[in-house]
Design a protein around this motif. Structure first.
Motif, mmCIF file in Angstrom:
data_model
loop_
_atom_site.group_PDB
_atom_site.id
_atom_site.type_symbol
_atom_site.label_atom_id
_atom_site.label_comp_id
_atom_site.label_asym_id
_atom_site.label_seq_id
_atom_site.Cartn_x
_atom_site.Cartn_y
_atom_site.Cartn_z
ATOM 1 N N UNK A 1 0.831 -1.219 0.000
ATOM 2 C CA UNK A 1 0.000 0.000 0.000
ATOM 3 C C UNK A 1 0.855 1.254 0.000
ATOM 4 N N UNK A 2 2.039 1.145 0.556
ATOM 5 C CA UNK A 2 2.908 2.310 0.647
ATOM 6 C C UNK A 2 3.279 2.811 -0.745
ATOM 7 N N UNK A 3 3.699 1.903 -1.606
ATOM 8 C CA UNK A 3 4.104 2.327 -2.942
ATOM 9 C C UNK A 3 2.910 2.537 -3.861
ATOM 10 N N UNK A 4 1.765 1.991 -3.512
ATOM 11 C CA UNK A 4 0.558 2.237 -4.292
ATOM 12 C C UNK A 4 0.094 3.681 -4.100
ATOM 13 N N UNK A 5 0.148 4.170 -2.863
ATOM 14 C CA UNK A 5 -0.366 5.495 -2.538
ATOM 15 C C UNK A 5 0.678 6.610 -2.617
ATOM 16 N N UNK A 6 1.957 6.275 -2.537
ATOM 17 C CA UNK A 6 3.019 7.293 -2.512
ATOM 18 C C UNK A 6 4.179 6.836 -3.387
ATOM 19 N N UNK A 7 4.781 7.794 -4.094
ATOM 20 C CA UNK A 7 5.904 7.473 -4.981
ATOM 21 C C UNK A 7 7.145 7.055 -4.200
ATOM 22 N N UNK A 8 7.237 7.455 -2.967
ATOM 23 C CA UNK A 8 8.374 7.103 -2.138
ATOM 24 C C UNK A 8 8.213 7.695 -0.756
ATOM 25 N N UNK A 9 9.169 7.426 0.086
ATOM 26 C CA UNK A 9 9.093 7.900 1.476
ATOM 27 C C UNK A 9 9.105 9.422 1.537
ATOM 28 N N UNK A 10 9.807 10.061 0.619
ATOM 29 C CA UNK A 10 9.869 11.521 0.643
ATOM 30 C C UNK A 10 8.498 12.140 0.363
ATOM 31 N N UNK A 11 7.744 11.568 -0.580
ATOM 32 C CA UNK A 11 6.399 12.074 -0.842
ATOM 33 C C UNK A 11 5.502 11.878 0.381
ATOM 34 N N UNK A 12 5.617 10.730 1.027
ATOM 35 C CA UNK A 12 4.823 10.461 2.219
ATOM 36 C C UNK A 12 5.188 11.433 3.345
ATOM 37 N N UNK A 13 6.466 11.642 3.573
ATOM 38 C CA UNK A 13 6.896 12.593 4.611
ATOM 39 C C UNK A 13 6.380 13.993 4.310
ATOM 40 N N UNK A 14 6.461 14.392 3.055
ATOM 41 C CA UNK A 14 5.994 15.730 2.679
ATOM 42 C C UNK A 14 4.490 15.857 2.923
ATOM 43 N N UNK A 15 3.730 14.849 2.535
ATOM 44 C CA UNK A 15 2.272 14.853 2.764
ATOM 45 C C UNK A 15 1.959 14.897 4.257
ATOM 46 N N UNK A 16 2.683 14.107 5.038
ATOM 47 C CA UNK A 16 2.437 14.055 6.479
ATOM 48 C C UNK A 16 2.758 15.391 7.134
ATOM 49 N N UNK A 17 3.897 15.978 6.795
ATOM 50 C CA UNK A 17 4.255 17.263 7.400
ATOM 51 C C UNK A 17 3.368 18.397 6.891
ATOM 52 N N UNK A 18 2.860 18.274 5.677
ATOM 53 C CA UNK A 18 1.899 19.264 5.186
ATOM 54 C C UNK A 18 0.633 19.196 6.028
ATOM 55 N N UNK A 19 0.126 18.001 6.239
ATOM 56 C CA UNK A 19 -1.073 17.835 7.081
ATOM 57 C C UNK A 19 -0.813 18.385 8.486
ATOM 58 N N UNK A 20 0.315 18.029 9.044
ATOM 59 C CA UNK A 20 0.657 18.482 10.397
ATOM 60 C C UNK A 20 0.706 20.005 10.473
ATOM 61 N N UNK A 21 1.416 20.640 9.550
ATOM 62 C CA UNK A 21 1.557 22.104 9.605
ATOM 63 C C UNK A 21 0.215 22.796 9.385
ATOM 64 N N UNK A 22 -0.631 22.247 8.543
ATOM 65 C CA UNK A 22 -1.959 22.843 8.318
ATOM 66 C C UNK A 22 -2.835 22.715 9.563
ATOM 67 N N UNK A 23 -2.732 21.589 10.243
ATOM 68 C CA UNK A 23 -3.501 21.383 11.481
ATOM 69 C C UNK A 23 -3.081 22.383 12.550
ATOM 70 N N UNK A 24 -1.784 22.549 12.732
ATOM 71 C CA UNK A 24 -1.281 23.480 13.744
ATOM 72 C C UNK A 24 -1.646 24.908 13.356
#
Length: 188
Positions: free
Chosen positions: A53-76
């Motif tokens: 599922x990781x590679x199905x939804x994200x091109x790599x760990x960097x894309x996932x990290x960027x998405x996660x930190x984007x969500x985090x920064x928007x929440x804060x």
């Protein structure tokens, strides 16, 4: 029965929230083990999803990290903006800044760790620096509802600086120091 356009035999998506769960799990893993400990395998396990599922939804760990930190920064940022929008005058704006520091920044160890993990990543990688820059701009815009741009910038720096001290200082600090610092910066 052959799979239909949704990818399942029953006509329903198999797990429509899977991508969001992976992003949330990524933040949990980072909070626990840091960016260095955030592997596809650990995140998939934390999300309760197959590793594929990781590679199905994200091109790599960097894309996932960027998405996660984007969500985090928007929440804060949203919480920050809500607090500042609720202030009706200079006194309540100062109180809102104090609450941001004492309740939001100091009150949540997980978010404190995530912030510092993002700062460290942003110090090394420009793509993440764009996230922190946007986050700071949103914070300053919220502060500028009540304070001039120079004061807003100083308050933003105070918030970030105190978060570093909170994360690294072993000594307990008097919570009234926050009130005094905000008052000094915003004194007319």
């Amino acid at each position: 029965m052959a799979p239909d356009a949704t990818g399942s035999r029953s006509g329903r998506k198999n797990d429509p929230d899977r991508r969001d769960r992976i992003i949330d799990a990524c933040l949990d893993v980072i909070a626990e083990s840091g960016v260095a400990g955030a592997s596809h395998r650990r995140i998939a396990e934390a999300a309760g999803v197959p590793l594929g599922s990781m590679t199905y939804h994200f091109d790599g760990i960097d894309e996932l990290l960027h998405e996660a930190f984007t969500r985090f920064s928007h929440t804060i940022s949203a919480r920050f903006e809500e607090r500042m929008a609720a202030a009706s005058d200079a006194e309540s704006a100062r109180a809102a800044v104090v609450d941001i520091i004492r309740e939001d920044v100091f009150g949540n160890g997980r978010e404190l760790v995530l912030s510092h993990e993002l700062y460290t990543l942003a110090a090394r990688k420009p793509a993440y620096r764009a996230l922190t820059t946007a986050w700071m701009l949103r914070s300053r815009a919220a502060l500028e509802r009540h304070f001039d741009p120079d004061t807003a910038r100083l308050l933003d720096a105070l918030i970030e600086g105190l978060s570093i001290h909170r994360a690294l200082d072993e000594a307990e600090r008097d919570p009234e120091e926050v009130v005094i610092a905000v008052a000094r910066i915003t004194a007319v």
